[in-house]
Design a protein around this motif. Structure first.
Motif, PDB file in Angstrom:
ATOM      1  N   LEU A 277      -9.728  10.628  -0.731  1.00  0.00           N
ATOM      2  CA  LEU A 277      -8.674  11.634  -0.669  1.00  0.00           C
ATOM      3  C   LEU A 277      -7.791  11.430   0.555  1.00  0.00           C
ATOM      4  O   LEU A 277      -6.553  11.588   0.478  1.00  0.00           O
ATOM      5  CB  LEU A 277      -9.286  13.033  -0.664  1.00  0.00           C
ATOM      6  N   GLU A 278      -8.387  11.078   1.680  1.00  0.00           N
ATOM      7  CA  GLU A 278      -7.596  10.835   2.883  1.00  0.00           C
ATOM      8  C   GLU A 278      -6.626   9.667   2.689  1.00  0.00           C
ATOM      9  O   GLU A 278      -5.577   9.611   3.336  1.00  0.00           O
ATOM     10  CB  GLU A 278      -8.511  10.564   4.076  1.00  0.00           C
ATOM     11  N   ASN A 279      -6.998   8.748   1.779  1.00  0.00           N
ATOM     12  CA  ASN A 279      -6.138   7.599   1.509  1.00  0.00           C
ATOM     13  C   ASN A 279      -5.235   7.822   0.306  1.00  0.00           C
ATOM     14  O   ASN A 279      -4.623   6.872  -0.198  1.00  0.00           O
ATOM     15  CB  ASN A 279      -6.994   6.351   1.308  1.00  0.00           C
ATOM     16  N   GLY A 280      -5.163   9.065  -0.173  1.00  0.00           N
ATOM     17  CA  GLY A 280      -4.271   9.394  -1.267  1.00  0.00           C
ATOM     18  C   GLY A 280      -4.710   8.866  -2.613  1.00  0.00           C
ATOM     19  O   GLY A 280      -3.891   8.722  -3.521  1.00  0.00           O
ATOM     20  N   LYS A 281      -6.007   8.608  -2.756  1.00  0.00           N
ATOM     21  CA  LYS A 281      -6.528   8.071  -4.013  1.00  0.00           C
ATOM     22  C   LYS A 281      -7.139   9.215  -4.826  1.00  0.00           C
ATOM     23  O   LYS A 281      -8.051   9.900  -4.358  1.00  0.00           O
ATOM     24  CB  LYS A 281      -7.585   6.995  -3.750  1.00  0.00           C
ATOM     25  N   ASP A 282      -6.649   9.416  -6.049  1.00  0.00           N
ATOM     26  CA  ASP A 282      -7.168  10.510  -6.853  1.00  0.00           C
ATOM     27  C   ASP A 282      -7.625  10.055  -8.242  1.00  0.00           C
ATOM     28  O   ASP A 282      -7.873  10.886  -9.116  1.00  0.00           O
ATOM     29  CB  ASP A 282      -6.115  11.615  -6.996  1.00  0.00           C
ATOM     30  N   MET A 283      -7.729   8.718  -8.451  1.00  0.00           N
ATOM     31  CA  MET A 283      -8.155   8.219  -9.765  1.00  0.00           C
ATOM     32  C   MET A 283      -9.682   8.118  -9.825  1.00  0.00           C
ATOM     33  O   MET A 283     -10.269   7.091 -10.164  1.00  0.00           O
ATOM     34  CB  MET A 283      -7.489   6.881 -10.110  1.00  0.00           C
ATOM     35  N   PHE A 284     -10.344   9.233  -9.481  1.00  0.00           N
ATOM     36  CA  PHE A 284     -11.805   9.270  -9.538  1.00  0.00           C
ATOM     37  C   PHE A 284     -12.244  10.659  -9.972  1.00  0.00           C
ATOM     38  O   PHE A 284     -11.486  11.637  -9.887  1.00  0.00           O
ATOM     39  CB  PHE A 284     -12.424   8.920  -8.183  1.00  0.00           C
ATOM     40  N   GLU A 285     -13.470  10.733 -10.458  1.00  0.00           N
ATOM     41  CA  GLU A 285     -14.126  12.004 -10.746  1.00  0.00           C
ATOM     42  C   GLU A 285     -15.469  12.007 -10.030  1.00  0.00           C
ATOM     43  O   GLU A 285     -16.108  10.960  -9.895  1.00  0.00           O
ATOM     44  CB  GLU A 285     -14.338  12.181 -12.259  1.00  0.00           C
ATOM     45  N   TRP A 286     -15.880  13.184  -9.599  1.00  0.00           N
ATOM     46  CA  TRP A 286     -17.175  13.329  -8.913  1.00  0.00           C
ATOM     47  C   TRP A 286     -17.973  14.405  -9.633  1.00  0.00           C
ATOM     48  O   TRP A 286     -17.549  15.553  -9.696  1.00  0.00           O
ATOM     49  CB  TRP A 286     -16.953  13.696  -7.448  1.00  0.00           C
TER      50      TRP A 286
END
Length: 327
Positions: A277-286
């Motif tokens: 998230l800090e790197n602006g990556k949102d193509m994941f699910e947790w």
């Protein structure tokens, strides 16, 4: 003699008989007994396969080898193919990476972790080509193969996996744009490393209970870290270089992260999510399981776990039935 593998042997008190668990590539472990001076084994259990599964047609995977593309080391893997494979068509593929780092997944018996090879059979049944790799560090291939990973976690072992992808390319019927990867624990670390250190290779990945920060992991399992890196204060660069957190800015393809809240590795999953998230990556699910430890054990949770993995891989790797492209 039985074809396959015998494990966990025990002698009778008088030394006249031996009991052991026997399995092969398509048969789950059962107990056999035989006289020490006789080659006639007798099966004494029939417990592992429920009646509704007894008639299931297990397809025997092929044990294959291929060279590591950088140093030529021979790597062994199991290849699961779909039934009625048509080599004029192109198929999606999944690479499975086992846990522990030092486990052995490939041999002519059924591994101790029964669910993972069963899931590979399921994926092949659903139309995937599946490659199950014994990468560098795995047991069963000698001291050098086991120790080559020292201070090179996520490098030489990952290259063994990436060389497996090149093996899939040479088959000629794998769609290279639809290859996924999944694994648990050390396998989860390998998935995170693959998606972040070779971001163009896999279309999607499932990282379950991954190690993402080897310095933090030292305080959970100092012996494991010491034998792989030495001490983190003596080798901070090696520890940083091996940690998936270091490469969080590289994520370009979807990743599913799975963890149990009762597992200490849940903190590693959280650290990876934070870094993404800090790197602006949102193509994941947790997805996390409130009552589960390192291995997802409760039957309903375990069913949900494998269902989510299958659905995630299908979402990004499958195409509509009947639309499998020709060459």
């Amino acid at each position: 003699p039985l074809s396959g593998v015998n494990v966990s042997s025990t002698l009778s008190p008088d030394g006249s008989h031996v009991a052991y668990l026997h399995s092969n590539l398509t048969t789950l472990p059962e107990m056999y007994v035989q006289r020490v001076d006789s080659g006639e084994p007798r099966q004494v259990t029939s417990l592992t396969v429920p009646e509704w599964l007894d008639e299931y047609r297990w397809r025997e995977p092929e044990i294959i080898t291929y060279p590591n593309s950088e140093d030529g080391t021979e790597v062994t893997a199991r290849l699961f193919r779909p039934a009625d494979l048509d080599q004029r068509r192109m198929y999606p593929a999944v690479v499975f990476v086992h846990g522990a780092g030092y486990a052995q997944s490939v041999f002519r018996g059924y591994p101790r972790s029964l669910a993972n090879p069963a899931f590979s059979h399921y994926l092949a049944q659903e139309g995937y080509v599946v490659l199950d790799v014994d990468f560098r560090g795995s047991a069963g291939y000698g001291r050098k193969f086991r120790m080559d990973v020292f201070d090179r976690l996520g490098e030489v072992d990952l290259q063994d996996v990436l060389s497996g992808v090149e093996y899939l390319r040479r088959l000629g019927y794998v769609d290279m744009s639809r290859i996924g990867i999944w694994g648990h624990s050390y396998g989860g670390f390998m998935v995170a490393s693959a998606l972040l250190r070779s971001p163009e290779t896999f279309a999607a990945g499932v990282s379950s209970a991954p190690v993402t920060d080897w310095e933090r992991f030292f305080y959970l399992a100092p012996g494991y870290n010491e034998e792989h890196f030495g001490f983190p204060w003596e080798n901070p660069e090696g520890t940083r270089r091996a940690s998936p957190l270091t490469y969080a800015s590289n994520l370009i393809h979807p990743m599913l992260i799975l963890s149990g809240i009762q597992d200490t590795m849940h903190l590693d999953a959280a650290a990876l999510v934070n870094e993404l998230l800090e790197n602006g990556k949102d193509m994941f699910e947790w997805i996390f399981y409130p009552n589960e430890p390192h291995g997802i054990r409760d039957p309903p949770a375990r069913l949900d776990y494998f269902r989510r993995i299958a659905e995630y891989l299908d979402r990004y790797l499958r195409i509509p039935q009947g639309a499998i492209p020709d060459h």
